[in-house]
Design a protein around this motif. Structure first.
Motif, short mmCIF file in Angstrom:
data_model
loop_
_atom_site.label_atom_id
_atom_site.label_comp_id
_atom_site.label_asym_id
_atom_site.label_seq_id
_atom_site.Cartn_x
_atom_site.Cartn_y
_atom_site.Cartn_z
N ILE A 46 1.11 -1.53 -0.35
CA ILE A 46 -0.26 -0.14 0.38
C ILE A 46 0.95 1.09 0.12
O ILE A 46 0.38 2.29 -0.61
N ARG A 47 1.41 1.09 0.78
CA ARG A 47 2.77 2.38 1.21
C ARG A 47 3.17 2.89 -0.35
O ARG A 47 3.88 3.85 -0.35
N ALA A 48 3.54 1.60 -0.91
CA ALA A 48 4.43 1.71 -2.25
C ALA A 48 3.82 3.18 -3.42
O ALA A 48 4.15 3.15 -4.58
N HIS A 49 2.37 2.91 -3.15
CA HIS A 49 1.42 3.55 -4.34
C HIS A 49 1.74 5.26 -3.67
O HIS A 49 1.85 5.28 -2.75
N GLN A 50 1.79 5.75 -4.74
CA GLN A 50 2.09 7.28 -4.57
C GLN A 50 1.18 7.82 -4.65
O GLN A 50 0.86 9.38 -3.67
N ASN A 51 -0.03 7.22 -4.94
CA ASN A 51 -1.57 8.09 -4.24
C ASN A 51 -2.77 7.66 -4.21
O ASN A 51 -2.55 6.54 -4.63
N LEU A 52 -4.00 8.27 -4.12
CA LEU A 52 -5.30 6.99 -3.78
C LEU A 52 -5.35 6.75 -4.81
O LEU A 52 -5.96 5.39 -5.08
N GLN A 53 -4.98 7.39 -6.30
CA GLN A 53 -5.76 6.84 -7.17
C GLN A 53 -4.73 5.40 -7.82
O GLN A 53 -5.61 4.57 -8.18
N LEU A 101 -3.48 3.25 -5.87
CA LEU A 101 -3.88 2.57 -4.70
C LEU A 101 -5.20 1.82 -4.97
O LEU A 101 -5.60 0.52 -5.19
N LEU A 102 -6.52 2.66 -5.63
CA LEU A 102 -7.69 1.89 -5.64
C LEU A 102 -7.59 1.75 -7.38
O LEU A 102 -8.15 0.92 -7.51
N SER A 103 -6.08 1.52 -7.78
CA SER A 103 -5.34 0.50 -9.07
C SER A 103 -5.84 -0.56 -9.56
O SER A 103 -5.51 -1.25 -9.89
N ASP A 104 -4.86 -0.80 -7.84
CA ASP A 104 -4.69 -1.99 -7.99
C ASP A 104 -5.41 -3.08 -7.96
O ASP A 104 -5.93 -3.15 -6.30
N LYS A 105 -5.90 -4.18 -8.64
CA LYS A 105 -6.62 -4.71 -9.00
C LYS A 105 -6.04 -6.37 -7.76
O LYS A 105 -7.15 -7.20 -7.53
N SER A 106 -5.40 -6.09 -7.47
CA SER A 106 -4.81 -6.96 -6.32
C SER A 106 -4.94 -7.12 -5.00
O SER A 106 -5.26 -8.28 -3.88
N LEU A 107 -5.65 -5.97 -4.07
CA LEU A 107 -5.95 -5.81 -3.13
C LEU A 107 -7.47 -5.53 -3.63
O LEU A 107 -8.10 -5.08 -3.82
N THR A 108 -7.51 -5.79 -1.68
CA THR A 108 -8.96 -5.94 -1.95
C THR A 108 -10.09 -4.80 -0.43
O THR A 108 -9.40 -4.58 0.72
N VAL A 110 -1.47 -1.71 11.00
CA VAL A 110 -1.53 -0.06 10.07
C VAL A 110 -1.94 0.87 9.43
O VAL A 110 -2.91 0.72 8.54
N LEU A 111 -2.20 2.68 10.22
CA LEU A 111 -2.07 3.64 9.69
C LEU A 111 -1.58 3.83 8.70
O LEU A 111 0.00 4.62 9.24
N ILE A 112 -1.36 4.28 7.73
CA ILE A 112 -0.89 4.91 6.81
C ILE A 112 -1.74 6.61 5.97
O ILE A 112 -2.70 5.88 6.16
N ASP A 113 -0.90 7.28 6.15
CA ASP A 113 -1.35 8.00 5.75
C ASP A 113 -0.94 8.69 3.93
O ASP A 113 0.01 7.88 3.33
N PHE A 114 -2.14 9.14 3.22
CA PHE A 114 -1.48 9.58 1.97
C PHE A 114 -1.99 11.17 1.20
O PHE A 114 -2.85 11.24 2.05
N ALA A 115 -0.71 11.93 1.29
CA ALA A 115 -0.56 13.46 0.28
C ALA A 115 -1.99 13.50 0.43
O ALA A 115 -2.31 14.65 0.23
N ASP A 116 -2.66 13.20 -0.18
CA ASP A 116 -3.45 13.77 -1.88
C ASP A 116 -5.44 13.06 -0.94
O ASP A 116 -5.93 13.00 -1.52
N MET A 117 -5.38 12.49 0.10
CA MET A 117 -6.35 11.99 1.23
C MET A 117 -7.16 13.58 1.23
O MET A 117 -6.60 14.72 1.09
#
Length: 247
Positions: A122-129, A131-138, A205-212
């Motif tokens: 999850i942290r490897a994704h640079q932004n929310l877009q 993250l939400l494009s990752d088909k392997s995540l639920t 684990v709590l993770i922040d995204f800069a573009d939240m």
């Protein structure tokens, strides 16, 4: 004929007057720490207490009741009279069936709450877009709940697998902790309360995204028949508080 018409007008006026003077029914849903029942079945919560103080300061009689979220919005949709509810986001579909006060509370931005096994991915994704494009995540989503217009739109076009359930927030947190989904979007007030109440959540684990998106404002909402003068009294009581967000 005119006498019957006059009697009808008087009766209608009396009914409307009685309705306006009757205590408002003010509904709240179970969402700790905003509002909830403690182990002794006593209604508590910082937003429930704030709402009671607002109605009292406004001089507006109110009876507070606990109802599920879907029932609350069904009441508004069906035009239930003399009816209010506390602490809701402003959304177009809700504005169509209810009137809003000035803001009574402002949320902190959401965060991502993840199981440890996927935190690095999850942290490897640079932004929310991304993250939400990752088909392997639920992604776990509570059905019938809004995460705010921006997040709702992103979730609606997400390529994640979506696990959608009609459950309370605490139940969804625990489902993620038990591995039913990889992550969810979390209200920080919910997390700060529930992680202390349920030890099994400590592993998440709590993770922040800069573009939240920024935290949204919450409002008191009332049925369309509640008089403008009553809404104005509520607004004045809200604005007089030191904890009221500025518009």
């Amino acid at each position: 004929m005119w006498q019957k018409y006059l009697i009808g007008l008087v009766a209608a006026g009396s009914t409307a007057g009685a309705l306006a003077q009757a205590p408002l029914t003010v509904a709240w849903r179970e969402k700790p720490p905003y509002y909830y029942f403690d182990e002794n079945k006593v209604a508590k919560g910082f937003m429930l207490e704030r709402a009671k103080q607002v109605f009292a300061a406004a001089g507006v009689p109110a009876v507070f009741v606990n109802e599920p979220q879907k029932r609350i919005w069904a009441q508004f949709s069906h035009g239930t009279p003399n009816y209010c509810s506390i602490s809701w986001y402003r959304l177009p579909e809700r504005e169509a069936v209810a009137q809003y006060s000035v803001p009574v509370h402002a949320d902190l931005p959401h965060a991502v709450l993840a199981v440890p096994a996927v935190a690095a991915r999850i942290r490897a994704h640079q932004n929310l877009q991304a993250l939400l494009s990752d088909k392997s995540l639920t992604l776990a989503v509570i059905d019938g709940v809004s995460y705010g217009p921006e997040l709702d739109a992103l979730i609606g076009t997400s390529k994640n697998r979506i696990m959608r359930r009609t459950v309370e927030t605490s139940a969804m947190f625990r489902m993620v902790a038990f591995g039913r989904a990889d992550y969810l979007f979390v209200d920080r007030e919910d997390w700060n309360y529930l992680r202390l109440k349920f030890p099994e959540l400590q592993s998440l684990v709590l993770i922040d995204f800069a573009d939240m998106p920024p935290g949204l404002k919450r409002y008191v909402v009332c049925s369309r028949d509640v008089p403008a003068e009553t809404m104005e009294r509520l607004n004045r009581a809200i604005l007089a508080r030191s904890d009221t967000p500025r518009r």
